[in-house]
Every structure is written in structure tokens, then in C-alpha cells.
Design a protein around this motif. Structure first.
Motif, short mmCIF file in Angstrom:
data_model
loop_
_atom_site.label_atom_id
_atom_site.label_comp_id
_atom_site.label_asym_id
_atom_site.label_seq_id
_atom_site.Cartn_x
_atom_site.Cartn_y
_atom_site.Cartn_z
N ALA A 1 0.83 -1.20 0.00
CA ALA A 1 0.00 0.00 0.00
C ALA A 1 0.86 1.25 0.00
O ALA A 1 0.54 2.24 -0.67
N VAL A 2 1.96 1.21 0.75
CA VAL A 2 2.87 2.36 0.78
C VAL A 2 3.40 2.65 -0.63
O VAL A 2 3.45 3.80 -1.09
N GLY A 3 3.79 1.60 -1.33
CA GLY A 3 4.30 1.76 -2.69
C GLY A 3 3.25 2.30 -3.65
O GLY A 3 3.53 3.16 -4.48
N THR B 1 -6.72 4.58 -3.44
CA THR B 1 -5.53 3.85 -3.01
C THR B 1 -5.29 3.97 -1.51
O THR B 1 -4.82 3.02 -0.87
N LEU B 2 -5.60 5.10 -0.92
CA LEU B 2 -5.38 5.30 0.51
C LEU B 2 -6.15 4.30 1.36
O LEU B 2 -5.75 3.99 2.48
N ALA B 3 -7.27 3.79 0.84
CA ALA B 3 -8.08 2.83 1.59
C ALA B 3 -7.39 1.49 1.76
O ALA B 3 -7.86 0.64 2.52
N GLN B 4 -6.27 1.28 1.05
CA GLN B 4 -5.55 0.02 1.20
C GLN B 4 -4.98 -0.14 2.61
O GLN B 4 -4.93 -1.24 3.16
N ILE B 5 -4.56 0.97 3.22
CA ILE B 5 -3.88 0.90 4.52
C ILE B 5 -4.80 0.34 5.61
O ILE B 5 -4.43 -0.61 6.31
N PRO B 6 -6.02 0.89 5.82
CA PRO B 6 -6.89 0.26 6.83
C PRO B 6 -7.28 -1.17 6.48
O PRO B 6 -7.54 -1.98 7.37
N GLY B 7 -7.31 -1.50 5.18
CA GLY B 7 -7.59 -2.87 4.79
C GLY B 7 -6.53 -3.83 5.30
O GLY B 7 -6.84 -4.90 5.85
N TYR B 8 -5.29 -3.46 5.13
CA TYR B 8 -4.19 -4.28 5.65
C TYR B 8 -4.23 -4.35 7.17
O TYR B 8 -4.00 -5.41 7.78
N ILE C 1 -16.14 6.80 -5.63
CA ILE C 1 -15.08 6.85 -4.61
C ILE C 1 -15.38 5.88 -3.48
O ILE C 1 -14.49 5.15 -3.01
N GLY C 2 -16.63 5.84 -3.02
CA GLY C 2 -16.98 4.96 -1.90
C GLY C 2 -16.78 3.50 -2.22
O GLY C 2 -16.16 2.76 -1.44
N SER C 3 -17.30 3.05 -3.36
CA SER C 3 -17.14 1.64 -3.73
C SER C 3 -15.70 1.33 -4.10
O SER C 3 -15.19 0.23 -3.85
N GLY C 4 -14.99 2.33 -4.69
CA GLY C 4 -13.57 2.13 -4.99
C GLY C 4 -12.74 1.96 -3.73
O GLY C 4 -11.85 1.11 -3.67
N CYS C 5 -13.05 2.75 -2.71
CA CYS C 5 -12.34 2.61 -1.43
C CYS C 5 -12.64 1.26 -0.79
O CYS C 5 -11.75 0.62 -0.22
N ALA C 6 -13.89 0.81 -0.89
CA ALA C 6 -14.24 -0.51 -0.35
C ALA C 6 -13.49 -1.61 -1.09
O ALA C 6 -13.02 -2.58 -0.48
N LEU C 7 -13.37 -1.45 -2.41
CA LEU C 7 -12.62 -2.44 -3.19
C LEU C 7 -11.16 -2.47 -2.77
O LEU C 7 -10.57 -3.55 -2.61
N SER C 8 -10.57 -1.30 -2.57
CA SER C 8 -9.18 -1.23 -2.09
C SER C 8 -9.04 -1.88 -0.72
O SER C 8 -8.12 -2.66 -0.47
N LEU D 1 -6.99 -5.52 -0.84
CA LEU D 1 -5.63 -5.56 -0.32
C LEU D 1 -5.54 -6.30 1.00
O LEU D 1 -4.51 -6.92 1.31
N GLY D 2 -6.61 -6.28 1.79
CA GLY D 2 -6.64 -7.13 2.99
C GLY D 2 -6.57 -8.60 2.61
O GLY D 2 -5.90 -9.40 3.27
N ALA D 3 -7.26 -8.96 1.53
CA ALA D 3 -7.21 -10.35 1.04
C ALA D 3 -5.81 -10.72 0.57
O ALA D 3 -5.32 -11.83 0.83
N TRP D 4 -5.14 -9.79 -0.10
CA TRP D 4 -3.76 -10.05 -0.53
C TRP D 4 -2.87 -10.33 0.68
O TRP D 4 -2.03 -11.24 0.65
#
Length: 445
Positions: free
Chosen positions: A159-161, A306-313, A353-360, A364-367
Motif C-alpha cells: 500500500a505504501v508503494g 488507493t489510501l483505503a488500502q492501509i486500513p484494509g491491511y 469513490i466509496g465503492s472504490g475505497c471498499a474495493l481497495s 488488499l486485505g485479502a492479498w
């Protein structure tokens, strides 16, 4: 085989330790390389959008720019895993960073689509080999009680990258006609970092034992015990360790009856999650741009998503030791399927944006959960091979995904594109239920 010393194997001695600064150094050192890899993959999605406007590229050309790197990644993941089981995790990790760093930097100088495609293939070779090798190395040092959480933390560097790529895409590429070249030039950074990786990170204790390098394995374990303030165990009888060299255990195939089901399930998850993730995120800035948003605005929305990846992880890192690996992976894949379907049906800025953030978040949590599971499924002798082979199979989907988007778009636009991705996530969620649960268990020797 992990040799018994003073009543505990070296693997067991590592498993009993708390998380220390040595683990932190290993995690950070591997994670920075992981982040640089993600930055490279993320940058190409923004570069594609810029090149489409500057070089007037068609969908076929853009698809190949987006896909060719994954051809290299498929080969790199397979070869890298095999090499990691034969010459060591650390050496392969450093070599992969060197290969893709130089190729990415050279990509900034290209003057044709053909040259860019060739260099993207070389970039993929390095990137594909690095990811499964890094997760294997970290898994083999992490204490068993938090191993899943540590590997998810490693994957969180992705996510940082991606965020760095989105920032570069937003602030650098639109400012100049050649901004995409400056963005790619940043990829030279991993070349210098490769030297740090080679000399500062430890080699896998379990790998060293398999090679009969017991003194090095013992020294490595004692470094981690010293960091934890744990008195070292007696070194054991060196003579008793010699049979492990004279009569090594035969390598068991990842397709043997004992591992067949888990290998098939792991490959299925890897294929489906690659198809959906790379199909969606490689094309995301371009899809937003084609939906009528200005170039800068499409990059801005991609950055927010992309920022939503961090809370997912973060959520996956916590849940993986609470729910377990299998349940966490299945839930996050199911959430990814729901979010993808929602994104495909979105036609307003706030829903996009909302659904995109949910997808992120869910994707990424699944990854993170997937990378934690892979190294736990196989014994030391084929751990790199098993994780690398699964990643290589997944990269086939990575190749197909960017190529398929233009055809899906013609067939039904965003609803069709993300409907297919949602179905793929659903198949992955079902396949994940066939994976064994390894929470708080020692790695198989």
C-alpha cells in the motif's frame, strides 16, 4: 529437517521468541523492497494514461504495456521460487531488486512502444521473483504466534508503494509532457537498495540447515535470541548433525497426494485474485479518464481510492490471528466481490469513490492474508517452490486481465468489467475454504 539443539529445534527456538528489533529490521528491510515493487506496478497505470494522450496509443498497445510485465512476473515467480530453495532467499531477493530497478530506470529513456514493452518484460522478471521470496524469508523468522500478522504487515508495504505511485502520478506526471519519464526514473532506487538487502538481512535458518550450514544457522538464531534477551540453548553435537547432510530428505512434490488439494486451492485463489486486482487497478486511472473526468481529477480519485488500502491491511493483520487465515481470506474476498459489483454500477462521484475505497480495503486485505497463508502450506525444502509456483500461475491471470478490459468494455462498459471481476473474487472466496488452517502452528520442516 530442523536439528535438535538442547531439546529444541532451531525452528522452535525462533517460534518461542517475542517480536524484537531484529524482526523489525527484517520486516522493514524486506518491506521497503516490497513497497518499491508496488510503486513500480502502480506507476505503469498512470504512465499508460499519460502515454495514451501523448503518443496517441490505442487500446491494444496500452493493454500490452500493462500486461507484458506480468508475463515476466510469471516466469520470475516460478524461477525465483526454485532458486530460493537452492541458493538461498537473501541472494535471490537482492538479485531481483537489481534486475527490476535497472530495467525500470532504463524505461524512462525509451522512444518507442516496442522498447517500453521489452523493458517492462524485464521489470516483470525481477518483480515476479521478489514477492514470494520475501514473504517466505519473513515467514521463516516470524514467531508462530504472530507469523500471519507479521506477513500481513509485510504485504502492507504494498500500500505504501501504491500510494507513492499515486502521489507521483498526481504531482509529477501532469506537470510536464515528459513527466512520465521522471516518474519511471524513480525506479532506479531499488538498484542501490539491493546492496543493503544482500548484506544486512539474514539468510533463512531453515534453508541453512537444509544446506548443512549448521554453524551459520546457529549464529543466526542466537542473534535473534540475544535481541529478545533469551539465553541461548546449548549448541548441540555437531557430529549428530552430519547425517542431515549425508542423507537429506527427498523433496516432496507440491502435487504429491499430501499437498495436492491445498496446491490446487492456492493456485485457484492466486489466479482469481490476480485477474480481478490487476484488471481493475492497472486500468483504473484510464477508466476514470474515459468516463469523462479530467486527467488530474482521475489521478486524484485514484489516489483517494488507493489510501483505503492501509486500513484494509490493518484489519486483516488483526483478524488473521483472531479469526484465522482461512476465514479472514474468505471474508475479505467476499467483500471484494461485493465492492467490485458496486463499483461497476456506480455513476456518481461519491459512489465511485466509496465503492472504490471498499474495493481497495477488502482486496488488499485479502492479498495480505494470501501471502501469509502460502509459505505455511509447504515444508522448508519446497516452500519457495510452492509459493513461487502459485504466484507464477496467478501471473497468467495478471497477463490476461489488462488485455481483457478493452473487450469487456466494448461488451458492456464498467458494469461488465467489474461484474466479471466480482465473479472472479467469488470463485476465489470459495476456493479459499479448501485451504488448511495453520494459525499458531510451527512451519513444517
Amino acid at each position: 529437517m530442523s536439528v535438535v539443539t538442547g531439546g529444541l529445534t532451531r525452528g522452535e527456538r525462533l517460534d518461542r521468541l517475542p517480536f524484537t528489533r531484529r524482526h523489525g529490521t527484517l520486516l522493514t528491510g524486506s518491506g521497503v523492497g516490497w513497497a518499491l515493487d508496488a510503486m513500480d506496478v502502480g506507476l505503469i497505470s498512470f504512465v499508460m494514461t499519460a502515454l495514451a494522450a501523448q503518443w496517441h496509443l490505442n487500446d491494444t498497445q496500452l493493454s500490452w504495456i500493462g500486461s507484458i510485465g506480468f508475463v515476466g512476473m510469471a516466469i520470475g515467480a516460478s524461477v525465483g521460487g526454485l532458486l530460493a530453495d537452492r541458493v538461498g532467499r537473501r541472494q535471490v531477493f537482492a538479485l531481483t531488486l537489481l534486475v527490476y530497478g535497472l530495467a525500470t530506470g532504463a524505461s524512462a529513456l525509451v522512444g518507442s512502444v516496442a522498447a517500453l514493452i521489452v523493458l517492462r518484460f524485464v521489470v516483470g522478471l525481477g518483480l515476479g521473483a521478489e514477492l514470494p521470496v520475501a514473504s517466505t524469508l519473513v515467514s521463516e523468522f516470524a514467531p508462530k504466534s504472530i507469523r500471519g500478522r507479521v506477513v500481513v504487515a509485510l504485504e502492507a508495504f504494498w500500500a505504501v508503494g501504491w500510494i507513492l505511485a499515486a502521489l507521483i502520478g498526481y504531482f509529477v506526471i501532469p506537470l510536464h509532457a515528459e513527466g512520465w519519464r521522471w516518474a519511471l526514473a524513480v525506479g532506479i532506487v531499488p538498484t542501490a537498495y539491493a546492496a543493503f538487502i544482500r548484506w544486512r538481512l539474514p539468510e533463512s535458518v531453515r534453508f541453512l540447515e537444509k544446506q548443512g550450514r549448521f554453524a551459520e544457522a546457529e549464529a543466526s538464531v542466537r542473534v535473534f535470541e540475544d535481541a529478545a534477551g533469551v539465553p541461548p540453548q546449548p549448541a548441540g553435537d555437531a557430529a549428530a548433525e552430519q547425517p542431515a547432510v549425508a542423507a537429506p530428505r527427498t523433496r516432496e512434490s507440491i502435487w504429491s497426494p499430501r499437498y495436492r488439494l491445498r496446491t490446487a486451492a492456492l493456485w485457484t485463489v492466486w489466479f482469481c485474485i490476480n485477474l480481478s486486482y490487476y484488471g481493475a487497478f492497472i486500468w483504473l486511472p484510464s477508466l476514470l479518464y474515459r468516463s469523462g473526468f479530467p486527467l488530474v481529477r482521475s489521478f486524484e480519485y485514484t489516489l483517494i481510492i488507493t489510501l483505503a488500502q492501509i486500513p484494509g491491511y490493518a484489519a486483516a493483520a488483526w483478524l488473521i490471528e483472531v479469526w484465522g487465515r482461512r476465514a479472514t481470506l474468505a471474508v475479505f474476498l467476499t467483500g471484494s466481490a461485493t465492492a467490485a459489483a458496486s463499483f461497476g454500477a456506480s455513476d456518481q462521484v461519491w459512489t465511485i469513490i466509496g465503492s472504490g475505497c471498499a474495493l481497495s480495503f477488502f482486496n488488499l486485505g485479502a492479498w495480505g492474508a494470501l501471502y501469509a497463508i502460502g509459505p505455511e502450506l509447504y515444508p522448508t525444502g519446497v516452500r519457495g517452490t510452492g509459493t513461487g509456483a502459485a504466484a507464477a500461475f496467478g501471473r497468467i491471470a495478471s497477463m490476461l486481465a489488462p488485455l481483457s478490459v478493452p473487450f469487456l468494455a466494448q461488451a458492456g462498459g464498467n458494469p461488465m468489467i467489474f461484474g466479471v471481476f466480482a465473479a472472479s473474487f467469488g470463485v476465489a472466496a470459495l476456493a479459499s475454504l479448501a485451504l488448511p488452517e495453520k494459525r499458531a502452528q510451527s512451519l513444517e520442516e
